[in-house]
Design a protein around this motif. Structure first.
Motif, PDB file in Angstrom:
ATOM      1  N   LEU A 104      10.202  23.689  23.089  1.00  0.00           N
ATOM      2  CA  LEU A 104       9.827  24.357  24.342  1.00  0.00           C
ATOM      3  C   LEU A 104       8.387  24.857  24.287  1.00  0.00           C
ATOM      4  O   LEU A 104       7.623  24.699  25.249  1.00  0.00           O
ATOM      5  N   LEU A 105       8.013  25.451  23.161  1.00  0.00           N
ATOM      6  CA  LEU A 105       6.634  25.917  23.007  1.00  0.00           C
ATOM      7  C   LEU A 105       5.657  24.746  23.012  1.00  0.00           C
ATOM      8  O   LEU A 105       4.565  24.827  23.596  1.00  0.00           O
ATOM      9  N   PHE A 106       6.055  23.648  22.378  1.00  0.00           N
ATOM     10  CA  PHE A 106       5.230  22.443  22.343  1.00  0.00           C
ATOM     11  C   PHE A 106       5.018  21.892  23.745  1.00  0.00           C
ATOM     12  O   PHE A 106       3.895  21.541  24.130  1.00  0.00           O
ATOM     13  N   ALA A 107       6.098  21.822  24.533  1.00  0.00           N
ATOM     14  CA  ALA A 107       5.997  21.304  25.902  1.00  0.00           C
ATOM     15  C   ALA A 107       5.156  22.230  26.778  1.00  0.00           C
ATOM     16  O   ALA A 107       4.323  21.777  27.567  1.00  0.00           O
ATOM     17  N   ALA A 108       5.361  23.541  26.635  1.00  0.00           N
ATOM     18  CA  ALA A 108       4.613  24.498  27.451  1.00  0.00           C
ATOM     19  C   ALA A 108       3.126  24.469  27.137  1.00  0.00           C
ATOM     20  O   ALA A 108       2.286  24.694  28.014  1.00  0.00           O
ATOM     21  N   SER A 109       2.775  24.172  25.882  1.00  0.00           N
ATOM     22  CA  SER A 109       1.361  24.181  25.483  1.00  0.00           C
ATOM     23  C   SER A 109       0.566  23.067  26.143  1.00  0.00           C
ATOM     24  O   SER A 109      -0.669  23.129  26.171  1.00  0.00           O
ATOM     25  N   HIS A 110       1.244  22.057  26.687  1.00  0.00           N
ATOM     26  CA  HIS A 110       0.529  20.948  27.330  1.00  0.00           C
ATOM     27  C   HIS A 110       0.183  21.246  28.793  1.00  0.00           C
ATOM     28  O   HIS A 110      -0.480  20.438  29.452  1.00  0.00           O
ATOM     29  N   LEU A 111       0.661  22.395  29.289  1.00  0.00           N
ATOM     30  CA  LEU A 111       0.275  22.891  30.613  1.00  0.00           C
ATOM     31  C   LEU A 111       0.467  21.845  31.718  1.00  0.00           C
ATOM     32  O   LEU A 111      -0.396  21.671  32.590  1.00  0.00           O
ATOM     33  N   SER A 112       1.583  21.138  31.684  1.00  0.00           N
ATOM     34  CA  SER A 112       1.884  20.145  32.709  1.00  0.00           C
ATOM     35  C   SER A 112       3.338  20.275  33.111  1.00  0.00           C
ATOM     36  O   SER A 112       4.234  19.910  32.341  1.00  0.00           O
ATOM     37  N   LEU A 113       3.573  20.820  34.303  1.00  0.00           N
ATOM     38  CA  LEU A 113       4.948  20.998  34.767  1.00  0.00           C
ATOM     39  C   LEU A 113       5.626  19.650  34.981  1.00  0.00           C
ATOM     40  O   LEU A 113       6.816  19.487  34.692  1.00  0.00           O
ATOM     41  N   TRP A 114       4.866  18.666  35.455  1.00  0.00           N
ATOM     42  CA  TRP A 114       5.442  17.348  35.727  1.00  0.00           C
ATOM     43  C   TRP A 114       5.900  16.671  34.438  1.00  0.00           C
ATOM     44  O   TRP A 114       6.906  15.980  34.424  1.00  0.00           O
ATOM     45  N   MET A 115       5.178  16.898  33.340  1.00  0.00           N
ATOM     46  CA  MET A 115       5.511  16.272  32.062  1.00  0.00           C
ATOM     47  C   MET A 115       6.309  17.193  31.139  1.00  0.00           C
ATOM     48  O   MET A 115       6.509  16.870  29.968  1.00  0.00           O
ATOM     49  N   LEU A 116       6.799  18.321  31.661  1.00  0.00           N
ATOM     50  CA  LEU A 116       7.493  19.295  30.812  1.00  0.00           C
ATOM     51  C   LEU A 116       8.729  18.697  30.151  1.00  0.00           C
ATOM     52  O   LEU A 116       8.929  18.845  28.942  1.00  0.00           O
ATOM     53  N   LEU A 117       9.562  18.007  30.928  1.00  0.00           N
ATOM     54  CA  LEU A 117      10.799  17.459  30.362  1.00  0.00           C
ATOM     55  C   LEU A 117      10.529  16.353  29.340  1.00  0.00           C
ATOM     56  O   LEU A 117      11.084  16.399  28.230  1.00  0.00           O
ATOM     57  N   PRO A 118       9.710  15.341  29.651  1.00  0.00           N
ATOM     58  CA  PRO A 118       9.443  14.316  28.624  1.00  0.00           C
ATOM     59  C   PRO A 118       8.805  14.882  27.354  1.00  0.00           C
ATOM     60  O   PRO A 118       9.142  14.451  26.248  1.00  0.00           O
ATOM     61  N   THR A 119       7.907  15.844  27.526  1.00  0.00           N
ATOM     62  CA  THR A 119       7.263  16.428  26.352  1.00  0.00           C
ATOM     63  C   THR A 119       8.258  17.242  25.540  1.00  0.00           C
ATOM     64  O   THR A 119       8.195  17.276  24.301  1.00  0.00           O
ATOM     65  N   PHE A 120       9.194  17.899  26.219  1.00  0.00           N
ATOM     66  CA  PHE A 120      10.245  18.648  25.513  1.00  0.00           C
ATOM     67  C   PHE A 120      11.130  17.697  24.708  1.00  0.00           C
ATOM     68  O   PHE A 120      11.471  17.985  23.546  1.00  0.00           O
ATOM     69  N   VAL A 121      11.500  16.571  25.305  1.00  0.00           N
ATOM     70  CA  VAL A 121      12.315  15.579  24.589  1.00  0.00           C
ATOM     71  C   VAL A 121      11.563  15.070  23.362  1.00  0.00           C
ATOM     72  O   VAL A 121      12.139  14.926  22.275  1.00  0.00           O
ATOM     73  N   LEU A 122      10.272  14.808  23.537  1.00  0.00           N
ATOM     74  CA  LEU A 122       9.452  14.385  22.393  1.00  0.00           C
ATOM     75  C   LEU A 122       9.445  15.472  21.315  1.00  0.00           C
ATOM     76  O   LEU A 122       9.575  15.176  20.120  1.00  0.00           O
ATOM     77  N   GLY A 123       9.308  16.724  21.727  1.00  0.00           N
ATOM     78  CA  GLY A 123       9.285  17.827  20.768  1.00  0.00           C
ATOM     79  C   GLY A 123      10.586  17.953  19.995  1.00  0.00           C
ATOM     80  O   GLY A 123      10.574  18.236  18.787  1.00  0.00           O
ATOM     81  N   VAL A 124      11.709  17.735  20.665  1.00  0.00           N
ATOM     82  CA  VAL A 124      13.012  17.783  19.987  1.00  0.00           C
ATOM     83  C   VAL A 124      13.098  16.663  18.947  1.00  0.00           C
ATOM     84  O   VAL A 124      13.543  16.883  17.815  1.00  0.00           O
ATOM     85  N   ALA A 125      12.675  15.464  19.338  1.00  0.00           N
ATOM     86  CA  ALA A 125      12.711  14.333  18.404  1.00  0.00           C
ATOM     87  C   ALA A 125      11.794  14.585  17.206  1.00  0.00           C
ATOM     88  O   ALA A 125      12.160  14.301  16.055  1.00  0.00           O
ATOM     89  N   LEU A 126      10.617  15.132  17.455  1.00  0.00           N
ATOM     90  CA  LEU A 126       9.681  15.415  16.369  1.00  0.00           C
ATOM     91  C   LEU A 126      10.243  16.472  15.420  1.00  0.00           C
ATOM     92  O   LEU A 126      10.140  16.349  14.193  1.00  0.00           O
ATOM     93  N   GLY A 127      10.852  17.510  15.980  1.00  0.00           N
ATOM     94  CA  GLY A 127      11.441  18.544  15.139  1.00  0.00           C
ATOM     95  C   GLY A 127      12.608  18.022  14.323  1.00  0.00           C
ATOM     96  O   GLY A 127      12.762  18.348  13.139  1.00  0.00           O
ATOM     97  N   TRP A 128      13.435  17.183  14.951  1.00  0.00           N
ATOM     98  CA  TRP A 128      14.621  16.656  14.257  1.00  0.00           C
ATOM     99  C   TRP A 128      14.224  15.748  13.089  1.00  0.00           C
ATOM    100  O   TRP A 128      14.777  15.860  11.999  1.00  0.00           O
TER     101      TRP A 128
END
Length: 361
Positions: free
Chosen positions: A306-330
């Motif tokens: 969530l912090l990773f997605a929020a740091s990109h400052l793009s509401l439109w890309m929030l969900l894809p970036t969050f999914v990427l962040g989950v995969a990276l963390g896992w």
């Protein structure tokens, strides 16, 4: 299942118990010893590896408890050793990572350095929430400063080549500030930047086998393909709902660096290579591990994503970036390797760069 008795006060943080655990159930931090009892097989490999009786069998705990004072003295570096005389030692000093050291009156010890303990994602254990706050604070301040500088009226009056040069300089400074704070935090643990995040082996430590590395690379590629599929489905869904993308990726990257060969080279260097390394060191290296020591695996992965997605400052890309962040963390957590997360992140950003420049051809 037999549960061992843990004595963090006797531990010297050498990491030997973590190195021999076949299931990765042991984790050692600056002030604690953690054992995942659900994963532990009671093989006692950690008990045999520990030279300071910091992990002992319950039957031996009481018998060895009387030796607590001497164990504490050993941890401080005051225990007698065959090759040393008690009279030849100086008072003990404590290093910034909590380990103790001493210097003899004639020369320093010639013992081989021991590898630092590692957390679940392969980085040096013991990152704190204060470290995470420091990293995120520098990131946000640098991001706002970058936006302010690039938005200056004087830059808008420059020719396009001048704008590109200024953007490159600002981005280099932006990433250098983040690397600087990460290097500073690593130095406080008496280890280099690359060693702190498991990107270079510390002398005396063993690395993963070639087969394990190939498996991690294959998993990163599989996750990359899955994330690209999720992003494709997401783009179709939002278009069907009429949610227009504010700035198309292709026009964004080419507008920043130029649509020519030089622009492509700059985009690859900064977006596909540098950015993934810096962001993984920050979010999966520090933030994920700091949260993981407090909350455990999945809460830490979700929060860091969530912090990773929020740091990109793009509401439109929030969900894809969050999914990427989950995969990276896992993948960082389960493979105990930040290199796996960096590879996945590089693949994702490289695909974006390729798509951006192919779109304008």
């Amino acid at each position: 299942m037999e549960r061992f008795t843990l004595h963090p006060d006797r531990c010297d943080r050498c990491g030997a118990c973590m190195a021999v655990c076949p299931v990765g159930a042991v984790n050692v931090g600056p002030t604690y010893i953690y054992v995942d009892w659900a994963a532990c097989t009671s093989c006692a490999a950690c008990v045999e590896a520990c030279r300071r009786d910091a992990i002992v069998r319950p039957a031996n705990a009481s018998a060895r408890g009387a030796a607590s004072d001497s164990s504490l003295a050993e941890r401080a570096g005051d225990a007698a050793r065959p090759a040393e005389s008690a009279a030849s030692t100086k008072p003990v000093a404590t290093a910034s990572d909590g380990t103790a050291w001493r210097k003899s009156a004639k020369a320093t010890s010639t013992a081989k350095p021991k590898p630092p303990s590692r957390s679940s994602s392969g980085v040096v254990a013991g990152w704190t929430l204060l470290d995470a706050v420091a990293v995120l604070s520098v990131l946000m301040l640098a991001m706002y400063a970058k936006t302010a500088v690039l938005g200056m009226g004087a830059i808008s009056l420059m020719p396009f080549s001048g704008k590109v040069a200024m953007r490159v300089v600002v981005l280099v400074v932006f990433y250098a500030l983040q690397i600087g704070v990460l290097a500073f935090l690593a130095s406080r643990r008496n280890v280099g930047l690359l060693e702190a995040f498991g990107l270079r082996r510390v002398k005396g430590a063993t690395g993963p086998s070639v087969l394990a590395r190939m498996g991690s690379a294959g998993l990163a590629i599989a996750l990359f393909l899955g994330i690209e599929f999720v992003a494709f489905v997401y783009s179709l869904a939002v278009e069907a709902l009429g949610w227009a993308q504010p700035v198309r990726l292709s026009s964004d990257l080419t507008a920043v660096f130029g649509a020519g060969t030089a622009g492509a080279v700059l985009a690859v260097a900064l977006v596909a290579l540098v950015a993934p390394v810096v962001e993984e060191l920050a979010f999966r290296g520090v933030v994920l591990n700091a949260l993981g020591e407090k909350w455990g695996m999945w809460p830490a992965i979700i929060a860091s994503a969530l912090l990773f997605a929020a740091s990109h400052l793009s509401l439109w890309m929030l969900l894809p970036t969050f999914v990427l962040g989950v995969a990276l963390g896992w993948i960082a957590w389960t493979r105990r390797s930040l290199a796996s997360a960096i590879l996945l992140h590089m693949l994702y950003n490289s695909a974006a760069v390729v798509a951006a420049f192919m779109a304008v051809r």
